[in-house]
Motif scaffolding. Structure first.
Motif, PDB file in Angstrom:
ATOM      1  N   GLU A  96       0.819  -1.210   0.000  1.00 32.94           N
ATOM      2  CA  GLU A  96       0.000   0.000   0.000  1.00 32.94           C
ATOM      3  C   GLU A  96       0.852   1.259   0.000  1.00 32.94           C
ATOM      4  OE1 GLU A  96      -3.424   0.432   2.730  1.00 32.94           O
ATOM      5  OE2 GLU A  96      -3.193  -1.733   2.909  1.00 32.94           O
ATOM      6  N   LEU A 110      -0.252   6.661   3.376  1.00 33.77           N
ATOM      7  CA  LEU A 110      -1.524   7.372   3.425  1.00 33.77           C
ATOM      8  C   LEU A 110      -1.276   8.805   3.880  1.00 33.77           C
ATOM      9  CD1 LEU A 110      -3.538   4.502   5.112  1.00 33.77           C
ATOM     10  CD2 LEU A 110      -3.633   5.185   2.723  1.00 33.77           C
ATOM     11  N   ARG A 111      -1.711   9.759   3.065  1.00 30.21           N
ATOM     12  CA  ARG A 111      -1.499  11.169   3.394  1.00 30.21           C
ATOM     13  C   ARG A 111      -2.833  11.861   3.621  1.00 30.21           C
ATOM     14  NH1 ARG A 111       3.138  10.675   0.135  1.00 30.21           N
ATOM     15  NH2 ARG A 111       1.934  10.661  -1.776  1.00 30.21           N
ATOM     16  N   ASP A 161     -12.629   6.124  -2.351  1.00 29.64           N
ATOM     17  CA  ASP A 161     -12.135   4.894  -1.734  1.00 29.64           C
ATOM     18  C   ASP A 161     -13.217   3.819  -1.681  1.00 29.64           C
ATOM     19  OD1 ASP A 161      -9.654   5.896  -1.442  1.00 29.64           O
ATOM     20  OD2 ASP A 161      -9.629   5.942   0.743  1.00 29.64           O
ATOM     21  N   ARG A 169      -8.666   1.881   8.928  1.00 28.31           N
ATOM     22  CA  ARG A 169      -7.444   1.889   8.129  1.00 28.31           C
ATOM     23  C   ARG A 169      -6.981   3.320   7.830  1.00 28.31           C
ATOM     24  NH1 ARG A 169      -5.455   1.569   2.789  1.00 28.31           N
ATOM     25  NH2 ARG A 169      -7.347   2.586   2.072  1.00 28.31           N
ATOM     26  N   ARG A 170      -7.912   4.163   7.387  1.00 19.71           N
ATOM     27  CA  ARG A 170      -7.546   5.476   6.869  1.00 19.71           C
ATOM     28  C   ARG A 170      -7.586   6.560   7.936  1.00 19.71           C
ATOM     29  NH1 ARG A 170      -5.274   8.925   4.374  1.00 19.71           N
ATOM     30  NH2 ARG A 170      -5.676   9.645   2.260  1.00 19.71           N
ATOM     31  N   SER A 218      -4.497   8.272   9.779  1.00 17.42           N
ATOM     32  CA  SER A 218      -3.588   9.084   8.966  1.00 17.42           C
ATOM     33  C   SER A 218      -4.165  10.466   8.666  1.00 17.42           C
ATOM     34  CB  SER A 218      -3.284   8.360   7.648  1.00 17.42           C
ATOM     35  OG  SER A 218      -4.466   8.291   6.855  1.00 17.42           O
ATOM     36  N   ARG A 239     -11.721  13.264   9.376  1.00 16.47           N
ATOM     37  CA  ARG A 239     -12.125  11.862   9.547  1.00 16.47           C
ATOM     38  C   ARG A 239     -13.621  11.655   9.329  1.00 16.47           C
ATOM     39  NH1 ARG A 239      -8.364  10.417  14.841  1.00 16.47           N
ATOM     40  NH2 ARG A 239      -6.376  10.788  13.781  1.00 16.47           N
ATOM     41  N   TYR A 246     -14.542  12.032   5.615  1.00 17.06           N
ATOM     42  CA  TYR A 246     -14.080  10.845   4.878  1.00 17.06           C
ATOM     43  C   TYR A 246     -15.030   9.677   5.109  1.00 17.06           C
ATOM     44  CZ  TYR A 246     -11.277   6.846   3.531  1.00 17.06           C
ATOM     45  OH  TYR A 246     -10.846   5.668   2.939  1.00 17.06           O
TER      46      TYR A 246
END
Lengths: 251, 113
Positions: free
Chosen positions: A12, A15-16, A31, A139-140, A143, A149, A152
């Motif tokens: 992978e 992640l930014r 995503d 997971r995301r 980051s 958050r 997203y």
């Protein structure tokens, strides 16, 4: 136990963060495109065809994707509807089938603390919690800055919900038309995908919990079809917690 | 007494499902990441999800229950082998398992198995 990462494929990219909360929302939508949406679409298509067989109306089947948003509970709902059950047994069956959302929300939403103000919004966002969206934010989320958050998570969830709504409608329309082999594949996709997601867990407490849950779940399900899975979660999760923390220690 | 309508059924299922999520949001507000309570809830979530997935494969309802157990388990094991062979890539494991499952179903439909 550090924050568990269910999906951990090594190649992978790093992640930014996104440039802004609005872009985080769009990033979440993107995503969702791919396997998460495909899996939702497939299992919803299976649900649509079950709904049709049970005589449940198409429009309400699609709406239930948005209002219930928990597949085992939706399947219990249409099956009990078909045999003329009253509201209480339907509520109890859906509660047993969807009880996982309590521990899932508790283990996920600390990620949103500090970014969701006032916390009342969390009660709206909690409605989006599902296996797919739980995995995505787990997971995301770490980051991302706190204020990105929730956007997203909302973007990812809405894309999945849309895929589920479309899948339900198409499954309903095509019930009995698709070849049996293809329909079987659609129904099998979701369990096999989530199996891979949880086979990738790398952190010790999570691995023990997954193994205990997978081993004991079917057995307890035989004892109690409604509450076997939630009971397995509490018993297996507690054992895994104790083993990880008290027996094996911090080594 | 009439039968439960489809809207009443949906309200019952929606409310019963949301109760868990709402309670989770309330508890999450009081729990800090990394504490014992958080770790316990995480373990319970993992065990419950694994239990559900194992149940869906080993003791499914509906159409999947008509597929022989050996096919469901065989395709799943095949997918898992690919998953671990190809550096834990979820996509490869999923598509491999799915392909094996559909191939077995097709062979049985054609009575080759």
């Amino acid at each position: 136990m550090s924050r568990p990462i269910p999906s951990s494929a090594p190649p992978e990219p790093p992640l930014r963060p996104f440039p802004s909360p609005a872009r985080a929302f769009v990033g979440g939508l993107w995503d969702g495109v791919g396997l998460p949406a495909a899996v939702l679409f497939a299992s919803a298509a299976g649900f649509g065809s079950i709904a049709r067989e049970t005589g449940y109306p198409a429009a309400l089947a699609v709406l239930s994707i948005v209002t219930v948003w928990g597949m085992p509970g939706q399947i219990a709902m249409v099956e009990l509807f078909a045999i003329g059950a009253s509201m209480l047994p339907i509520a109890i069956a859906a509660a047993g089938a969807n009880a996982r959302f309590l521990p899932m929300t508790v283990s996920l939403f600390p990620l949103l603390k500090g970014g969701v103000k006032p916390w009342a919004w969390a009660y709206l966002l909690a409605h989006f919690v599902s296996i797919n969206t739980w995995v995505a934010l787990t997971r995301r989320g770490p980051s991302l800055p706190l204020d990105q958050r929730a956007p997203y998570f909302a973007g990812f969830s809405l894309l999945c919900m849309a895929a589920g709504a479309v899948g339900t409608a198409i499954g309903f329309a095509l019930a009995g038309v698709l070849p049996r082999t293809l329909t079987l594949g659609l129904v099998y996709l979701s369990p096999v995908y989530f199996l891979m997601v949880f086979a990738g867990v790398r952190e010790r407490g999570g691995i023990i919990a997954v193994l205990l849950g997978a081993g004991a779940g079917p057995l307890l399900h035989l004892l109690s079809p409604e509450w076997g899975v939630p009971a397995t979660g509490v018993i297996g999760g507690t054992l895994a917690f104790l083993l990880d923390r008290k027996v094996l220690g911090r080594g | 007494m009439g039968e439960t309508g489809p809207i009443a059924a949906m309200i019952a299922a929606s409310a019963a499902t949301y109760v868990w999520r709402g309670a989770g949001a309330a508890l999450a507000q009081r729990i800090g990441v990394g504490g014992a309570a958080f770790e316990w809830f995480s373990c319970v979530a993992y065990a419950m999800l694994a239990a559900l997935i194992a149940r869906l494969i080993l003791l499914p309802g509906g159409m999947l229950s008509e597929v022989p157990l050996i096919d469901r388990v065989g395709a799943t094991v095949f997918g898992l082998v690919l998953f671990f062979a190809f550096r834990r890539q979820i996509f490869i494991g999923t598509i491999g398992g799915l392909a094996a499952f559909v191939a077995l179903a097709h062979l049985r439909a054609e009575t080759w198995l």
